[in-house]
Design a protein around this motif. Structure first.
Motif, PDB file in Angstrom:
ATOM      1  N   ASP A  24      62.215  28.635  10.231  1.00 12.96           N
ATOM      2  CA  ASP A  24      61.217  29.667  10.034  1.00 12.96           C
ATOM      3  C   ASP A  24      59.836  28.912  10.136  1.00 12.96           C
ATOM      4  OD1 ASP A  24      63.023  31.581   9.597  1.00 12.96           O
ATOM      5  OD2 ASP A  24      63.244  30.918   7.405  1.00 12.96           O
ATOM      6  N   ILE A  25      59.003  29.595  11.112  1.00 16.89           N
ATOM      7  CA  ILE A  25      57.584  29.026  11.499  1.00 16.89           C
ATOM      8  C   ILE A  25      56.509  29.787  10.701  1.00 16.89           C
ATOM      9  CG2 ILE A  25      56.159  28.276  13.153  1.00 16.89           C
ATOM     10  CD1 ILE A  25      58.873  26.799  13.228  1.00 16.89           C
ATOM     11  N   ASN A  26      55.329  28.950   9.975  1.00 19.48           N
ATOM     12  CA  ASN A  26      54.544  29.564   9.124  1.00 19.48           C
ATOM     13  C   ASN A  26      53.146  28.938   9.608  1.00 19.48           C
ATOM     14  OD1 ASN A  26      54.681  27.441   7.525  1.00 19.48           O
ATOM     15  ND2 ASN A  26      55.962  28.697   5.846  1.00 19.48           N
ATOM     16  N   GLU A  37      43.976  28.749  15.629  1.00 19.77           N
ATOM     17  CA  GLU A  37      43.980  29.692  16.256  1.00 19.77           C
ATOM     18  C   GLU A  37      44.697  31.060  15.529  1.00 19.77           C
ATOM     19  OE1 GLU A  37      42.237  30.668  19.396  1.00 19.77           O
ATOM     20  OE2 GLU A  37      41.429  28.825  18.969  1.00 19.77           O
ATOM     21  N   PHE A  38      45.630  30.777  14.661  1.00 21.24           N
ATOM     22  CA  PHE A  38      46.453  31.769  13.984  1.00 21.24           C
ATOM     23  C   PHE A  38      45.956  31.965  12.582  1.00 21.24           C
ATOM     24  CE2 PHE A  38      50.136  30.294  17.062  1.00 21.24           C
ATOM     25  CZ  PHE A  38      49.561  31.103  18.159  1.00 21.24           C
ATOM     26  N   ASN A  39      45.811  33.315  12.083  1.00 18.72           N
ATOM     27  CA  ASN A  39      45.387  33.485  10.926  1.00 18.72           C
ATOM     28  C   ASN A  39      46.642  33.391  10.099  1.00 18.72           C
ATOM     29  OD1 ASN A  39      42.708  34.170  11.915  1.00 18.72           O
ATOM     30  ND2 ASN A  39      43.388  36.509  12.185  1.00 18.72           N
ATOM     31  N   LYS A  40      47.685  33.768  10.513  1.00 20.42           N
ATOM     32  CA  LYS A  40      48.986  33.803  10.157  1.00 20.42           C
ATOM     33  C   LYS A  40      50.140  33.806  11.032  1.00 20.42           C
ATOM     34  CE  LYS A  40      51.897  36.153   6.544  1.00 20.42           C
ATOM     35  NZ  LYS A  40      52.070  37.685   5.863  1.00 20.42           N
ATOM     36  N   ALA A  41      51.234  33.374  10.692  1.00 22.00           N
ATOM     37  CA  ALA A  41      52.306  33.051  11.475  1.00 22.00           C
ATOM     38  C   ALA A  41      53.662  33.156  10.737  1.00 22.00           C
ATOM     39  CB  ALA A  41      52.427  31.926  12.436  1.00 22.00           C
ATOM     40  N   ASP A  42      54.500  34.114  11.526  1.00 16.82           N
ATOM     41  CA  ASP A  42      55.745  34.311  10.913  1.00 16.82           C
ATOM     42  C   ASP A  42      56.839  34.591  12.112  1.00 16.82           C
ATOM     43  OD1 ASP A  42      58.082  34.758   9.246  1.00 16.82           O
ATOM     44  OD2 ASP A  42      57.678  37.031   8.770  1.00 16.82           O
ATOM     45  N   VAL A  43      57.393  33.187  12.559  1.00 17.61           N
ATOM     46  CA  VAL A  43      58.247  33.297  13.697  1.00 17.61           C
ATOM     47  C   VAL A  43      59.619  32.560  13.490  1.00 17.61           C
ATOM     48  CG1 VAL A  43      58.352  32.463  15.931  1.00 17.61           C
ATOM     49  CG2 VAL A  43      56.112  33.026  14.878  1.00 17.61           C
TER      50      VAL A  43
END
Length: 179
Positions: A24-26, A37-43
């Motif tokens: 789980d990537i955040n 560059e990302f405000n939030k990540a959920d990958v």
């Protein structure tokens, strides 16, 4: 790099065949790479490792979203991420990652860290030009969009009637036809 220990896979104790790993990537992951560059990540990353006698095959599959700012309006939105990547790990005399699809590691290695490959997979899955989906379907209302609309060239301005043309130009046109 201690935070990236969870992305280290010890393959020496694994049996030959397929093995599945999930990550789980955040934002914490991207902070270790100093990528902001990302405000939030959920990958979600699904990694299928196939161990063979002389090599390893890694199949990465990413799905989820990253929250980024639109390049036109600077409005944040969720950009969907769907991408795959295949990596072949071979054993050789020295470490070599010159080829993007083949990694050569020394014979004595017993583990592999996949954090860099996950990072590249996600970052490269984001489009170069990030446009809010509300712009394309016309549902986004923003001050910046209204200002862009106001400043955009209008088709009515381009078509000038003969009355709007400066009369001095008409006299010059007569010179062309008076041969």
């Amino acid at each position: 790099m201690k935070a990236l220990k969870e992305f280290t896979i010890p393959f020496v104790g694994l049996k030959e065949g397929g093995h599945n790993f999930e990550f789980d990537i955040n934002n914490t992951f991207f902070n270790t790479f100093e990528y902001e560059e990302f405000n939030k990540a959920d990958v979600k990353i699904n990694l299928k490792l196939i161990k063979k006698a002389t090599l390893l095959e890694l199949y990465f599959s990413a799905s989820g979203y990253v929250n980024v700012n639109c390049d036109l309006t600077n409005e944040p939105y969720n950009q969907q991420i769907e991408d795959e990547f295949k990596l072949v790990v071979k054993f050789g005399s020295e470490y070599n990652d010159d080829n993007e699809d083949i990694l050569i590691i020394p014979h004595g290695e017993y583990e592999i860290n996949v954090a860099q490959y996950i990072y590249e997979l996600i970052v490269l899955a984001v489009p170069v030009k990030r446009v809010h989906p509300g712009i394309e379907d016309g549902t986004l209302q923003s001050d910046i969009l209204s200002k862009l609309e106001e400043l955009s060239p209008n088709e009515d301005k381009k078509t000038k009637s003969s009355e709007d043309i400066d009369p001095r130009w008409n006299n010059l046109k007569k010179l062309l036809t008076d041969k």
